[in-house]
Write an enzyme that holds these catalytic residues in place. Structure first.
Site, mmCIF file in Angstrom:
data_model
loop_
_atom_site.group_PDB
_atom_site.id
_atom_site.type_symbol
_atom_site.label_atom_id
_atom_site.label_comp_id
_atom_site.label_asym_id
_atom_site.label_seq_id
_atom_site.Cartn_x
_atom_site.Cartn_y
_atom_site.Cartn_z
ATOM 1 N N VAL A 82 2.260 4.960 1.752
ATOM 2 C CA VAL A 82 2.648 5.533 3.030
ATOM 3 C C VAL A 82 2.495 7.049 2.958
ATOM 4 O O VAL A 82 2.915 7.676 1.998
ATOM 5 C CB VAL A 82 4.105 5.163 3.373
ATOM 6 C CG1 VAL A 82 4.459 5.655 4.761
ATOM 7 C CG2 VAL A 82 4.309 3.668 3.278
ATOM 8 N N GLY B 163 0.821 -1.194 0.000
ATOM 9 C CA GLY B 163 0.000 0.000 0.000
ATOM 10 C C GLY B 163 0.857 1.247 0.000
ATOM 11 O O GLY B 163 2.043 1.193 -0.292
ATOM 12 N N ASP C 42 11.669 -9.865 4.547
ATOM 13 C CA ASP C 42 11.648 -8.919 3.421
ATOM 14 C C ASP C 42 12.656 -7.794 3.639
ATOM 15 O O ASP C 42 12.341 -6.621 3.447
ATOM 16 C CB ASP C 42 10.237 -8.369 3.231
ATOM 17 C CG ASP C 42 10.040 -7.763 1.848
ATOM 18 O OD1 ASP C 42 10.883 -8.030 0.956
ATOM 19 O OD2 ASP C 42 9.066 -7.022 1.640
#
Ligand SMILES: *[C@@H]1O[C@H](CO)[C@@H](O)[C@H](O)[C@H]1NC(C)=O
Ligand SMILES: *[C@@H]1O[C@H](CO)[C@@H](O)[C@H](O)[C@H]1NC(C)=O
Ligand SMILES: *[C@@H]1O[C@H](CO)[C@@H](O)[C@H](O)[C@H]1NC(C)=O
Ligand SMILES: *[C@@H]1O[C@H](CO)[C@@H](O)[C@H](O)[C@H]1NC(C)=O
Length: 963
Positions: free
Chosen positions: A670, A668, A791
C-alpha cells in the site's frame, strides 16, 4: 548593505576557512567558483544527456553548460540544469558560489538533503528544486537568503514542519512547498510575506486551522492547500476577499462551512475554484455566476443542498463543472433548469452532477451543449426522459453516465455516431426496445453497461466489432435469441461478461474460449441448452468460479452418473461425490482448484448429457463494477480513461517509491499517493501471489454498492499493464491519516514521528469497537447482497483523522447470494485463506462461510483491543486460547488481564479523587467486564452460539452510555 558586504569576511572569522590559508587570492574569487562547480559535478552519479561533459579544463567555467557568469566579474550568477535527468546529491560546495542569484535544478533526480550551506548565498533570488527526490527538512538556514523571491521545492520528499522563520523572507513572491511530506501547522508568520503571489502547500500532511492572518496577503493569485486531508476549521473570511485571486484550491481537507454568498463579487478574477471533498454545506451561491473568468468549478463530495444556479451559462469560460456527490435538488421536479443556460458555455469539457437528488426531465436541448464535451455524468439522480435522438451532436463524448435514474424510451441508433465513446453506462433505468445494431460502430468502447433495464430482442452480433471492450453487462433485461458467437468471443474482454437474467436460448458458442483474459463470466438465469464448450478451459484468467446452487439434488443427486476417474487429487465438493476433505495446504492452490472445478463441471455436464440448463450458476462476483462510476469524479474518470492509469498511479506514488510505502496488505503493498486533488492510499496487488487477482475482484465487488461511514471507501481502481508489460492491478482508497488499529494497539509509539500520537484511551477503544460492529452489522444485514468480510483483524481497521474506524481490505470478502445470510455453500471455501488467530474454527474444517465467521473474528479483536494480547501471542498454546484466557478471568480477574495501558484509567482513578470518580471507576470496571463478555460470546466455538452483530451493536452502545 554595509553589513552584507562584510559578510564574507565575517564568515571567515567564524568558519575554519582552510582554503583561505592555502591561497589568499582564491578566497571567494573565481577559482573558488570553479572548484565548487567541480565538486558539484563530482556528486552527480548519472548524467544521461552528458550535460556536464564540458565541465573540464578545456573550456572556461563561465562557458560550461548550464553556468552563467556575471558580466562584470567572472563569478557564477546562474546555475541552470533544469530537466537534465541528473542523479546525485547537491554538494554543500554550492554554498561557495557566493554570487549566485538563481539555482534552477527542477526536474532531476537529486536526492539527499538540501544543503544548509545554501543559506550563505545571500544574493540568491530564486531556488527552483521542483520534482526531485530531496529528503530531510527544509533547512532553516535558507531563511537567511533575504533576497529570495522564489522558493520552489514542490514535489520532493521533504519532511518535518514548515520553518516559522520563512516569514522573514519578505521579498518572497512564490512559495511552493506542495507535494512533500510536511507536517504540523501552517505558520502564522507566513502572513508577513506581503508580496506573495503564489502560495502552494497542497499535498502534504499539514494540520490545524488556516491562520486568519493569511487574509493579509493581498497580492495572492494562487492559494493552494488542497489534499492535506488534515486541515480543519473554517476558511477565514478574508481569504475570500482577496480580489486578485485566480486559483483557489482548498479541496480534500476537513474544512467546514458555507460558501460565502458574495463569492462571485469578492473573487472576481478566480479561474480555478477547488472546494470539493470538504464539509461544505448550504447552497451554491448564485453570485458565483459573476466570477466570469471561472474555468473550473470543482465542488464534489460535500453536503451542498438546494438548486444549481440557473445562470451558470453566464460563465462563458467554463471548462469543468463538477458538482457530483452532494445533496443537490429541490424535489420539485425542475432541478435541471441550469442545463439550458449551460449551452452557452462553448468550452465545456466536463459536466458532472451525478449522485445528487436532482429531479426533472432531461431537456432534449442538452445536445446543444458544447461539442467539446467529453464527460457527461448524471448517474444516480431522479432524472426522467430519455436519450435525445440527436445525441450524436455531442460528438466528442468519451463517457456517458446516466445510470440509476428513471430514464425511459429507446437507445437511439444515432449513439453509434459518437465514435470516441469509451463508456456507455445506462444501467438501472427503464430503457426499452432493442439494443441498436449501430452500437457496433463504437469501436473505442471499453465499457458497456445496459443491465437492469427492459431491453428486448437479440444481443446484436455487431457488438463483436467493439474490439476494445473490457466490460459488458446486459443482465436483467428481457433479451432473447442466442448468444452471438461474435460477442462471446471478443478477446479484449478482461473484466466481465454478464448476460445473466435474460431469456437467452441455444448453446454457448465455443468462441467462449477466445476470452482468454476474462475474469468473470455470468450466463446464469437464462434458457441456454447444450453442452458447456470444453474451450472454457482456455479462459485462463477466469478467477472466481463457484457453483452456488449447485444443488444437492438435480444433476448432483445421482452421484453414480458422475465420472471423476483420474481426478484423485480432487477434494471438497458436494458430499455425494465422496471426495476427501480439503486440507489447508491444498486450499492455497487457487489455480489448481479452479481447474479442478472446471473439470468437475465439464464431466458432470457431459455425462448427464442433455441437461437443459447448463451452468446452474457460475456465480460471478463483480458483475457490474460500473456502479462504482457513481463514486468517481470526472477527474478520476479522466485518469481512468484518458491517461494510462498505471502511469498516473506511478507518478502519484513517486514510482511506487519506498518512501511512499505505508504498509503491506494481504495481497500486496500500500502506497500513499496524490491523485489529482485527492490524498489516497493505493493498494498494488502482487499478482505473483495466488489469489491476488481474485482478491481484487472480490474487493471491487464487495465495495461496489456498499457505503457506510465505517467502511473504507474505494475511490477507483486500476487494471492495466505496467511499464514492463506485466499485468497490473491496484485499488485506490481514501487515505486514512491515523493508520491501522494494529499500530495503535501494538507498536511502541515512543519514537513515532507523528508527535500528536498517544495511546488509545478506554473510551476511544469502546468507540472503535462500536464503529467496527456497526460496519459488520451493515455488511451482514443491510448490504444487498449481504457481505461476509472474512478477514477482520486490527490491521484491516483503519483510523481517520477523528479516530473513527473504517473497516477495509475486502480482499477475501464474499457476497452471500443466498437469501439466508447464515448459509453459504461450503464449496466457496475452496480457496479460502483467512488470518491465523482470527479465522473462525469452522473455516479450518472446510465449513461454510457465513456471517458467524466474522462475528468470531470480531470477538477475538475485541478481546485483543482490551487485553492488548494478540491471539497469536506466544502465551497461547494448545490448551490456552485468548478466548479461554479472558473467560477464566471474568469477572474477578479483569484487572490482571486488562491492557496495562488502560489500567490507570480504568482501575486507579479512584485513588486520585475518590469522592468524584469512584462511581465512574466502578462503571469503567463494569464496562470492561461487559465488553470482554461480548468478546467471549462472539468467539464461541459453535457458530450458532455466537451473538449476531445487530445484538452486539446494541450491547456495545449501552455499555458506552454507562461510561
Ligand atoms: C580569475 O580572474 C582573473 C582576473 O579577472 C583572471 O585573470 C583568471 O583567469 C580567472 N581565473 C579563472 C579560473 O577563471
Ligand atoms: C529523462 O527522464 C524522463 C522522465 O523520467 C524519461 O522519460 C526520459 O526517458 C529520461 N531520459 C533519459 C535520456 O534518461
Ligand atoms: C566551500 O565549501 C565547502 C563545503 O561547504 C568547504 O569545505 C570549503 O572550505 C568551502 N570553501 C572554499 C573556498 O572552497
Ligand atoms: C546555518 O546558520 C547558522 C546560524 O546563522 C550558522 O551558525 C551555521 O553555520 C549555518 N550553517 C551553515 C552550514 O552555513
Amino acid at each position: 548593505m554595509e553589513s552584507r558586504k562584510l559578510l564574507p569576511f565575517t564568515l571567515c572569522l567564524l568558519l575554519p576557512c582552510t582554503y583561505f590559508t592555502l591561497s589568499h587570492s582564491a578566497k571567494f574569487g573565481n577559482d573558488t567558483d570553479k572548484l565548487a562547480l567541480l565538486v558539484f559535478k563530482n556528486q552527480i552519479t548519472h548524467d544521461p544527456f552528458a550535460t556536464l561533459s564540458n565541465w573540464n579544463d578545456s573550456v572556461h567555467f563561465c562557458r560550461w553548460n548550464g553556468v552563467i557568469c556575471g558580466s562584470r566579474h567572472e563569478r557564477v550568477v546562474v546555475l541552470d540544469l533544469q530537466s537534465k535527468n541528473l542523479t546525485g546529491t547537491i554538494s554543500p560546495h554550492i554554498g561557495n558560489l557566493t554570487f549566485l542569484r538563481k539555482v534552477r535544478l527542477r526536474y532531476n533526480y537529486f536526492h539527499g538533503k538540501i544543503p544548509e550551506e545554501m543559506g550563505r548565498l545571500y544574493r540568491l533570488q530564486a531556488i527552483g528544486l521542483t520534482q526531485n527526490l530531496l529528503q530531510g527538512e527544509i533547512p532553516v538556514n535558507l531563511t537567511q537568503c533575504l533576497e529570495l523571491r522564489i522558493l520552489d521545492l514542490v514535489a520532493n520528499s521533504l519532511e518535518g514542519r514548515i520553518p516559522l522563520e520563512l516569514g522573514k523572507l519578505e521579498k518572497l513572491t512564490e512559495l511552493g512547498l506542495a507535494a512533500n511530506h510536511l507536517i504540523g501547522p501552517i505558520p502564522k508568520s507566513l502572513a508577513n510575506l506581503t508580496f506573495l503571489r503564489e502560495f502552494s502547500l497542497s499535498e502534504n500532511r499539514l494540520s490545524g486551522n488556516i491562520p486568519e492572518e493569511l487574509g493579509q496577503l493581498r497580492q495572492l493569485r494562487m492559494f493552494q492547500i488542497s489534499s492535506n486531508g488534515l486541515l480543519t476549521g473554517s476558511i477565514p473570511a478574508q481569504l475570500f476577499n482577496l480580489s486578485l485571486m485566480e486559483y483557489f484550491g482548498i479541496s480534500e481537507n476537513q474544512l467546514i462551512g458555507e460558501i460565502p454568498p458574495d463569492i462571485g463579487f469578492t473573487l472576481p478574477n478566480v479561474r480555478i475554484l477547488l472546494l470539493g471533498k470538504n464539509h461544505f454545506y448550504g447552497s451554491i451561491p448564485s453570485s458565483i455566476t459573476n466570477a466570469s473568468k471561472l474555468e473550473w468549478i470543482f465542488i464534489p463530495f460535500g453536503q451542498l443542498t438546494g438548486s444549481i444556479p440557473q445562470e451558470l451559462g453566464k460563465l462563458k469560460n467554463l471548462v469543468r463543472l463538477n458538482l457530483g456527490m452532494n445533496e443537490l435538488g429541490n424535489e420539485e421536479g425542475n432541478d435541471l433548469g441550469f442545463l439550458s443556460s449551460l449551452v452557452n458555455c462553448t468550452k465545456l469539457e466536463v459536466l458532472a452532477f451525478n449522485n445528487n437528488t436532482l429531479t426533472g426531465v432531461l431537456p432534449s436541448h442538452i445536445t446543444n451543449l458544447s461539442s467539446n464535451l467529453n464527460y457527461l455524468l448524471m448517474g444516480a439522480n431522479r432524472i426522467s426522459g430519455g436519450i435525445p435522438n440527436d445525441i450524436q451532436k455531442l460528438e466528442n463524448l468519451i463517457l456517458i453516465g446516466m445510470e440509476k435514474n428513471l430514464f425511459t424510451g429507446q437507445i437511439p441508433a444515432s449513439i453509434g455516431l459518437i465514435k470516441n465513446l469509451q463508456v456507455l453506462s445506462i444501467f438501472g433505468n427503464k430503457f426499452s426496445g432493442e439494443i441498436p445494431q449501430s452500437i457496433g460502430n463504437l469501436t473505442s468502447l471499453v465499457e458497456l453497461g445496459l443491465d437492469d433495464n427492459s431491453l428486448q430482442g437479440n444481443i446484436p452480433s455487431t457488438l463483436g466489432n467493439c474490439q476494445n471492450l473490457q466490460r459488458l453487462s446486459v443482465a436483467n433485461n428481457s433479451l432473447s435469441g442466442t448468444i452471438p458467437k461474435e460477442v462471446i468471443g471478443i478477446p479484449s474482454i478482461t473484466d466481465w461478461l454478464v448476460l445473466s437474467a435474460n431469456k437467452l436460448t441455444g448453446p454457448i458458442p465455443v468462441e467462449l474460449g477466445k476470452m482468454r483474459q476474462i475474469i468473470h463470466l455470468d450466463l446464469s438465469d437464462n434458457r441456454l441448452s447444450g453442452e458447456l464448450p470444453s474451450s472454457l478451459v482456455s479462459c485462463e484468467s477466469l478467477e472466481f468460479l463457484y457453483l452456488s446452487e449447485v444443488p444437492e439434488g438435480g444433476i448432483f443427486k445421482n452421484a453414480s452418473e458422475i465420472s471423476i476417474v483420474g481426478n484423485g487429487n480432487l477434494c471438497g465438493g458436494p458430499a455425494a461425490l465422496h471426495l476427501q476433505k480439503c486440507t489447508p495446504h491444498r486450499v492455497h492452490s487457487g489455480k489448481l482448484w479452479r481447474r479442478l472445478y472446471i473439470r468437475i463441471l465439464i464431466i458432470l455436464i457431459v455425462s448427464v448429457g442433455t441437461c437443459a440448463i447448463l451452468i446452474c450458476s457460475i456465480l460471478i462476483l463483480h458483475r457490474r463494477k460500473t456502479v462504482r462510476r457513481n463514486d468517481t469524479t470526472p477527474a478520476d474518470n479522466e485518469k481512468k480513461f484518458q491517461k494510462i492509469t498505471y502511469a498516473e498511479l506511478s507518478r502519484a506514488t513517486d514510482g511506487f517509491s519506498s518512501a511512499k510505502k505505508i504498509g503491506t496488505g494481504s495481497y500486496g503493498s500500500v502506497y500513499k499517493g496524490c491523485s489529482g486533488e485527492l490524498l489516497v492510499a493505493v493498494k498494488v496487488l502482487d499478482l505473483q501471489q495466488r489469489g491476488a487477482s481474485k482478491s481484487f475482484i472480490a474487493e471491487c465487488e464487495a465495495l461496489r454498492s456498499i457505503r457506510h461511514r465505517n467502511l473504507l471507501k474505494i475511490v477507483t481502481s486500476c487494471s492495466s499493464i505496467d511499464f514492463a508489460g506485466n499485468e497490473f492491478k491496484a485499488l485506490v482508497y481514501d487515505y486514512m491519516p491515523n493508520g491501522s488499529l494494529e499500530k495503535w494497539l501494538h507498536v511502541d509509539n515512543a519514537d513515532d514521528q507523528n508527535s500528536g500520537r498517544r495511546e488509545l484511551s478506554f473510551v476511544q477503544r469502546v468507540s472503535i469497537a462500536i464503529d467496527i460492529a456497526q460496519a459488520l452489522d451493515y455488511l451482514h444485514h443491510h448490504a444487498d447482497p449481504p457481505v461476509v468480510h472474512c478477514d477482520l483483524k486490527p490491521s484491516n481497521v483503519l483510523l481517520d483523522n477523528d479516530m473513527t474506524a473504517h473497516v477495509g481490505d475486502f480482499g477475501l470478502a464474499r457476497l452471500l447470494h443466498d437469501k439466508n445470510p447464515q448459509i453459504q455453500s461450503s464449496l466457496s471455501t475452496g480457496a479460502f485463506k483467512g488470518s491465523i488467530g482470527y479465522v473462525a474454527p469452522e473455516y479450518g474444517m472446510a465449513g461454510e462461510i457465513s456471517t458467524r465467521g466474522d462475528v468470531y473474528s470480531f470477538g477475538i479483536l475485541v478481546m485483543e483491543m482490551f487485553t492488548g494480547k494478540k491471539p497469536t501471542d506466544e502465551m497461547f498454546m494448545e490448551d490456552l486460547s485468548l478466548h479461554g484466557y479472558v473467560n477464566r478471568s471474568i469477572p474477578d480477574g479483569v484487572a490482571e488481564i486488562v491492557d496495562s495501558k488502560l489500567l490507570e484509567e480504568v482501575f486507579h482513578h479512584q485513588y486520585i479523587n475518590r469522592a468524584t470518580t469512584s462511581r465512574k471507576q466502578n462503571n469503567a470496571q463494569e464496562c470492561l467486564t461487559s465488553i470482554l463478555k461480548i468478546g467471549i460470546l462472539c468467539s464461541a466455538e459453535q457458530p450458532r452460539e455466537r451473538l449476531d452483530m445487530e445484538e452486539v451493536v446494541v450491547k456495545l452502545q449501552s455499555v458506552r452510555k454507562m461510561i
